[in-house]
Scaffold this active site. Structure first.
Site, PDB file in Angstrom:
ATOM      1  N   GLU A  22     -16.566  24.708   3.384  1.00  0.00           N
ATOM      2  CA  GLU A  22     -15.529  23.904   3.816  1.00  0.00           C
ATOM      3  C   GLU A  22     -15.701  22.546   3.229  1.00  0.00           C
ATOM      4  O   GLU A  22     -14.656  22.056   3.070  1.00  0.00           O
ATOM      5  CB  GLU A  22     -14.963  24.283   5.096  1.00  0.00           C
ATOM      6  CG  GLU A  22     -14.753  25.539   5.578  1.00  0.00           C
ATOM      7  CD  GLU A  22     -15.817  26.778   5.684  1.00  0.00           C
ATOM      8  OE1 GLU A  22     -16.845  26.327   5.452  1.00  0.00           O
ATOM      9  OE2 GLU A  22     -15.446  27.487   6.330  1.00  0.00           O
ATOM     10  N   GLU A  61     -17.545  33.441   8.337  1.00  0.00           N
ATOM     11  CA  GLU A  61     -17.486  33.442   9.689  1.00  0.00           C
ATOM     12  C   GLU A  61     -17.177  34.969  10.237  1.00  0.00           C
ATOM     13  O   GLU A  61     -17.447  35.204  11.383  1.00  0.00           O
ATOM     14  CB  GLU A  61     -16.205  32.315  10.146  1.00  0.00           C
ATOM     15  CG  GLU A  61     -16.796  30.997   9.720  1.00  0.00           C
ATOM     16  CD  GLU A  61     -15.606  30.034   9.591  1.00  0.00           C
ATOM     17  OE1 GLU A  61     -14.594  30.065   9.229  1.00  0.00           O
ATOM     18  OE2 GLU A  61     -15.797  28.985  10.259  1.00  0.00           O
TER      19      GLU A  61
HETATM   20  N1  3HC Z   1      -7.903  30.293  -1.004  1.00  0.00           N
HETATM   21  C1  3HC Z   1      -6.821  30.762  -2.113  1.00  0.00           C
HETATM   22  N2  3HC Z   1      -7.103  31.195  -3.413  1.00  0.00           N
HETATM   23  C2  3HC Z   1      -8.400  31.108  -3.517  1.00  0.00           C
HETATM   24  C3  3HC Z   1      -9.437  31.067  -2.788  1.00  0.00           C
HETATM   25  C4  3HC Z   1      -9.101  30.855  -1.604  1.00  0.00           C
HETATM   26  N3  3HC Z   1     -10.081  30.356  -0.685  1.00  0.00           N
HETATM   27  N4  3HC Z   1     -10.564  31.171  -3.485  1.00  0.00           N
HETATM   28  C5  3HC Z   1     -10.257  31.535  -4.723  1.00  0.00           C
HETATM   29  N5  3HC Z   1      -8.878  31.452  -4.843  1.00  0.00           N
HETATM   30  C6  3HC Z   1      -8.079  31.565  -5.840  1.00  0.00           C
HETATM   31  C7  3HC Z   1      -8.328  30.819  -7.179  1.00  0.00           C
HETATM   32  O1  3HC Z   1      -7.245  29.741  -6.886  1.00  0.00           O
HETATM   33  C8  3HC Z   1      -8.054  31.637  -8.431  1.00  0.00           C
HETATM   34  O2  3HC Z   1      -6.691  31.878  -8.399  1.00  0.00           O
HETATM   35  P1  3HC Z   1      -5.878  31.796  -9.931  1.00  0.00           P
HETATM   36  O3  3HC Z   1      -6.458  33.015 -10.474  1.00  0.00           O
HETATM   37  O4  3HC Z   1      -4.640  31.889  -9.507  1.00  0.00           O
HETATM   38  O5  3HC Z   1      -6.393  30.527 -10.515  1.00  0.00           O
HETATM   39  C9  3HC Z   1      -8.551  33.064  -7.783  1.00  0.00           C
HETATM   40  O6  3HC Z   1      -8.618  33.016  -6.440  1.00  0.00           O
HETATM   41  C10 3HC Z   1     -10.000  33.374  -8.454  1.00  0.00           C
HETATM   42  O7  3HC Z   1     -10.819  32.084  -7.943  1.00  0.00           O
HETATM   43  P2  3HC Z   1     -11.921  31.383  -9.317  1.00  0.00           P
HETATM   44  O8  3HC Z   1     -11.146  31.546 -10.553  1.00  0.00           O
HETATM   45  O9  3HC Z   1     -12.528  30.431  -8.374  1.00  0.00           O
HETATM   46  O10 3HC Z   1     -13.042  32.672  -9.075  1.00  0.00           O
HETATM   47  P3  3HC Z   1     -14.623  32.816  -9.453  1.00  0.00           P
HETATM   48  O11 3HC Z   1     -15.176  34.097  -9.357  1.00  0.00           O
HETATM   49  O12 3HC Z   1     -14.818  31.753 -10.350  1.00  0.00           O
HETATM   50  O13 3HC Z   1     -15.093  32.114  -8.001  1.00  0.00           O
HETATM   51  C11 3HC Z   1     -15.104  31.943  -5.555  1.00  0.00           C
HETATM   52  C12 3HC Z   1     -14.773  32.692  -6.799  1.00  0.00           C
HETATM   53  C13 3HC Z   1     -16.736  31.349  -5.713  1.00  0.00           C
HETATM   54  C14 3HC Z   1     -14.774  32.614  -4.395  1.00  0.00           C
HETATM   55  C15 3HC Z   1     -14.463  30.661  -5.720  1.00  0.00           C
HETATM   56  O14 3HC Z   1     -12.979  31.160  -5.883  1.00  0.00           O
HETATM   57  C16 3HC Z   1     -14.451  29.662  -4.504  1.00  0.00           C
HETATM   58  O15 3HC Z   1     -15.347  28.944  -4.390  1.00  0.00           O
HETATM   59  N6  3HC Z   1     -13.522  29.644  -3.645  1.00  0.00           N
HETATM   60  C17 3HC Z   1     -13.297  29.015  -2.479  1.00  0.00           C
HETATM   61  C18 3HC Z   1     -14.264  29.510  -1.386  1.00  0.00           C
HETATM   62  C19 3HC Z   1     -13.838  28.429  -0.168  1.00  0.00           C
HETATM   63  O16 3HC Z   1     -13.774  27.250  -0.219  1.00  0.00           O
HETATM   64  N7  3HC Z   1     -13.835  29.029   1.070  1.00  0.00           N
HETATM   65  C20 3HC Z   1     -13.572  28.499   2.268  1.00  0.00           C
HETATM   66  C21 3HC Z   1     -12.199  28.233   2.490  1.00  0.00           C
HETATM   67  S1  3HC Z   1     -11.766  27.399   4.010  1.00  0.00           S
HETATM   68  C22 3HC Z   1     -12.036  28.085   5.149  1.00  0.00           C
HETATM   69  O17 3HC Z   1     -12.519  29.362   5.109  1.00  0.00           O
HETATM   70  C23 3HC Z   1     -11.804  27.679   6.256  1.00  0.00           C
HETATM   71  C24 3HC Z   1     -12.173  28.426   7.822  1.00  0.00           C
HETATM   72  O18 3HC Z   1     -13.666  27.762   8.063  1.00  0.00           O
HETATM   73  C25 3HC Z   1     -11.487  28.312   8.696  1.00  0.00           C
END
Ligand code: 3HC
Length: 702
Positions: free
Chosen positions: A128, A108
């Site tokens: 999301e 975004e």
């Molecule tokens: N918020 C908080 N913590 C997050 C996060 C997020 N969006 N994304 C990753 N983390 C944290 C994980 O919990 C993890 O923490 P830890 O080491 O304490 O366990 C650390 O970051 C590393 O994450 P992964 O182990 O998952 O690392 P990978 O490299 O395997 O994957 C990733 C990376 C693909 C970015 C994966 O973490 C992921 O899919 N994250 C979520 C992405 C997501 O859903 N984004 C949308 C959020 S909602 C949003 O943006 C709303 C908006 O529209 C208003």
């Protein structure tokens, strides 16, 4: 220049480079959005800066909003004052320079920028929906304007990560850099090139039109998999708003639809599942010195259904793998099965022909042990009998190079007995795949009493590398996943004795959210497999609760889909389960023989009978220290058994009912049905102290 702890502005000549630094993945945690705004404003006010670049430090651009912030009810900036609003008002262009991930709020923000460039390995997406919400930072309004309504709908409703080259084709990225290019230097050069171009291309100014039928078609297409859920439908409604309302009104509508979701049970459960998966990867009692080894070449012993599926898991994630079997004939059969599985995916449209060829070519059939002896890791996947597995490990011990890891794909057998067939039990562990192995994501790592920390850490990392979710289990009959599931399996057949039919139980569980009912799953997996386990357990335990109806079916050769009949009957070439009057007759005959009075059950009674029995067993597993945490059991149920993700997992779901109510019901069934319902010690203690399952303190892992 401007220096907040998490975002900084650096100057590269006449270009301002705004860098987000919020490890590990640059989520939009506290201070990040404010920091970006502050840097933007500083750069806009600085007459020596002509254009800006927005990028991330470390391994990613921006991975989205900080998901923990939703539970903490962290305040969000109001519409009109957010980062992308500042960019929209900016008189100077901003270029997003993407590496790693631009997800959710990350994409975004990138779409708030005027231009987007990326390295080839970058991925973008709006995932999301996978955490029960919708893109609430303008994603549902900007993506359809940028990439078209159809693409936006598909991406937002699936939540998939789109690789940079595809994102360029879809119009989301302006440029993908050549392999190996320096992102920052390229972005600065790009910004310099477009610095004077006017008018600035703002996505909000683009048109967005769509044939109204696309929204209805999308709703129809997701009806089955999105049942009981709201987020996918709100995603569609928000994109529909983009196509029917002016931009600012669309933004307001997006906000309303977002707020309906963010604190709903569905989103809370999905957030819980997200963090539970990441927690499961952590092994708290391993020494910090234990490091995952590099595994460069792998082999699978056994080319049956499981072995083939395991080999496919490697190939699907880009790894070459060798596969062998006892005879050439078995190996040929296995390779033919793998090929046919891939061909089915191509026919169904889920895999492209050329990709299938690439994957198939990574699976190398080999004649014998001599061909695998130099592999770093071997996974044994032969028939689930101790007497079959033991000699194979003795042989592996003889031939494998020193330091090779040897894993057994067993679903219940004692891993120590297997390890003790070798002189290197420290290099051995269980790696339990779930059927079909190339589809199901759970990778249950079983810790033998002598497995070294390095072996275990490497096994956990291997699971992740082949796209699985790894979780650790202690060495106990059935390990954690199948052991916690076993009482459910028994209870569903006992319910038949008491008055249910398979189709009624299946319907109750499908309505709850399972993709398939448990009896239909049994027919798919093969009923002979469960029968072998029951025979083994009955031989070991004189009080073992027999399941005469299930035994009768197997006795009659009704093994499930593969024999055209099991709990259901099947027409040739058709996998639809049809209720079978013959099964109804077997059930009532056995019930009469047992003298069980038959009665009717509500769906709620069925659900609780099945799931509470497993909650009780899960508590035993925790009190014995065979799992690290209740949430690991949830992860196993989500990825091993198809438990509906939007209900969080078995234990999270049970917490929603309340530990006391669960205990009271189990105690009452204990009175009614006897010892198999005896409440576990941990369950009783939790009920007495009012502690949730999630907060239960398991015994130290052993
Ligand atoms: N918020 C908080 N913590 C997050 C996060 C997020 N969006 N994304 C990753 N983390 C944290 C994980 O919990 C993890 O923490 P830890 O080491 O304490 O366990 C650390 O970051 C590393 O994450 P992964 O182990 O998952 O690392 P990978 O490299 O395997 O994957 C990733 C990376 C693909 C970015 C994966 O973490 C992921 O899919 N994250 C979520 C992405 C997501 O859903 N984004 C949308 C959020 S909602 C949003 O943006 C709303 C908006 O529209 C208003």
């Amino acid at each position: 220049m401007t220096d907040s702890p998490v975002v900084r502005l650096e100057k590269d000549g006449d270009i301002g480079v705004i860098i987000v630094n919020y490890p590990p993945v640059n989520a939009l945690g506290p201070g990040v959005a404010d920091g970006i705004i502050e840097c933007l404003n500083t750069a806009i006010a600085d007459a020596s800066i002509k254009a800006m670049v927005l990028m991330g430090d470390g391994r990613s651009f921006i991975a989205g909003a900080d998901i923990r912030g939703f539970d903490a009810n962290r305040k969000r900036l109001p519409i009109g004052e957010r980062t992308y609003d500042v960019m929209d008002r900016s008189p100077k262009p901003v270029v997003a320079a993407i590496h790693g991930f631009a997800l959710g709020g990350g994409l975004e923000n990138a779409m708030g920028c005027h231009y987007r460039i990326a390295v080839p390995s970058a991925k973008v997406g709006l995932p999301e929906v996978l955490i029960g919400i919708l893109p609430g930072g303008g994603g549902t309004q900007r993506l359809p304007r940028l990439a078209g309504v159809q693409t936006a709908l598909e991406m937002i409703v699936s939540g998939r990560h789109v690789p940079a080259p595809e994102a360029k084709t879809l119009g989301i990225l302006d440029e993908v850099l050549p392999e190996g290019a320096d992102l920052r230097a390229s972005a600065v050069a790009y910004a310099r090139k477009i610095a004077d171009a006017r008018p600035l291309p703002r996505i909000r100014d683009r048109d967005c039109k769509a044939d109204p039928s696309v929204f209805e078609a999308m709703r129809k297409s997701i009806a089955r998999r999105a049942r009981n859920q709201k987020a996918p439908y709100n995603c569609i409604a928000a994109v529909e708003a983009a196509a029917t309302l002016p931009f600012d009104l669309g933004m307001q509508r997006e906000q309303e639809l977002f707020l309906e979701l963010v604190n709903a049970d569905e989103a809370k459960a999905l957030r819980y599942a997200f963090f539970a998966e990441r927690e499961a990867a952590k092994l708290p009692d391993m020494p910090a010195t234990a490091r995952a080894r590099d595994l460069n070449n792998a082999a699978v012993v056994g080319a049956g259904t499981m072995g083939g599926g395991i080999a496919m898991s490697f190939a699907d994630f880009g790894y070459d793998v060798k596969i062998m079997d006892a005879t050439q004939e078995a190996l040929d059969r296995g390779m033919a099965r793998i090929k046919s599985n891939y061909e089915t995916s191509v026919k169904r449209g889920s895999l492209k022909e050329d990709e299938m060829q690439r994957r198939f070519a990574r699976i190398h059939p080999v004649a014998g042990y001599d061909d695998i002896k130099d592999c770093d890791v071997v996974i044994e996947a032969v028939f689930e009998e101790m007497d079959v597995k033991k000699p194979i490990f003795a042989k592996l011990d003889e031939v494998m190079k020193p330091g090779a890891l040897m894993f057994s794909n067993t679903s219940a057998l004692d891993i120590d007995q297997i390890a003790n067939m070798t002189r290197r039990p420290q290099d051995i562990a269980g790696t339990h795949f779930f059927s079909p192995a190339n589809v199901m994501k759970l990778f249950e790592v079983v810790r033998g009493s002598k497995s070294s920390p390095e072996t275990l850490v490497t096994a956990m990392a291997l699971g992740k590398r082949i796209g699985k979710i790894s979780a650790m289990a202690g060495n106990t009959d059935g390990f954690v996943a199948n052991r916690s599931r076993a009482p459910f399996n028994a209870e569903m057949v006992i319910l038949l004795e008491e008055g249910c039919l398979p189709e009624q139980v299946d319907k109750a569980m499908v309505d709850f959210g399972y993709p398939m009912g448990p009896f239909a799953v049994g027919d798919l997996a093969g009923l002979d497999i469960g029968a072998a386990g029951r025979r083994r357990r009955a031989a070991q335990d004189p009080n073992y609760r027999k399941l005469p109806i299930a035994d009768k079916l197997v006795e009659l050769g009704r093994y499930g889909q593969k024999t055209g009949a099991g709990w259901y009957k099947y027409e040739k070439g058709d996998r639809t389960p049809y209720p079978d009057p013959e099964v109804a007759k077997i059930i009532s005959d056995v019930a009469a023989e047992l003298g069980v009075a038959r009665k009717t059950f509500t769906d709620m009674e069925i659900l609780r009978r099945l799931l509470f029995s497993s909650v009780n067993e899960a508590c035993r597993i925790l009190e014995e220290g065979k799992a690290y945490r209740a949430s690991d059991i949830d992860v196993m149920w989500l990825h091993g058994f198809g438990f509906p993700r939007y209900r969080g997992g078995l234990m999270y779901w049970a917490d929603g009912i309340g530990v006391r109510d669960v205990y009271n019901q189990i105690a009452s069934w204990h009175q009614q049905y006897g010892s198999r319902w005896a409440p576990s010690r941990l369950l009783r203690e939790l009920a007495e102290s009012g502690t949730s399952f999630r907060d239960a303190k398991p015994a130290p892992f052993r």
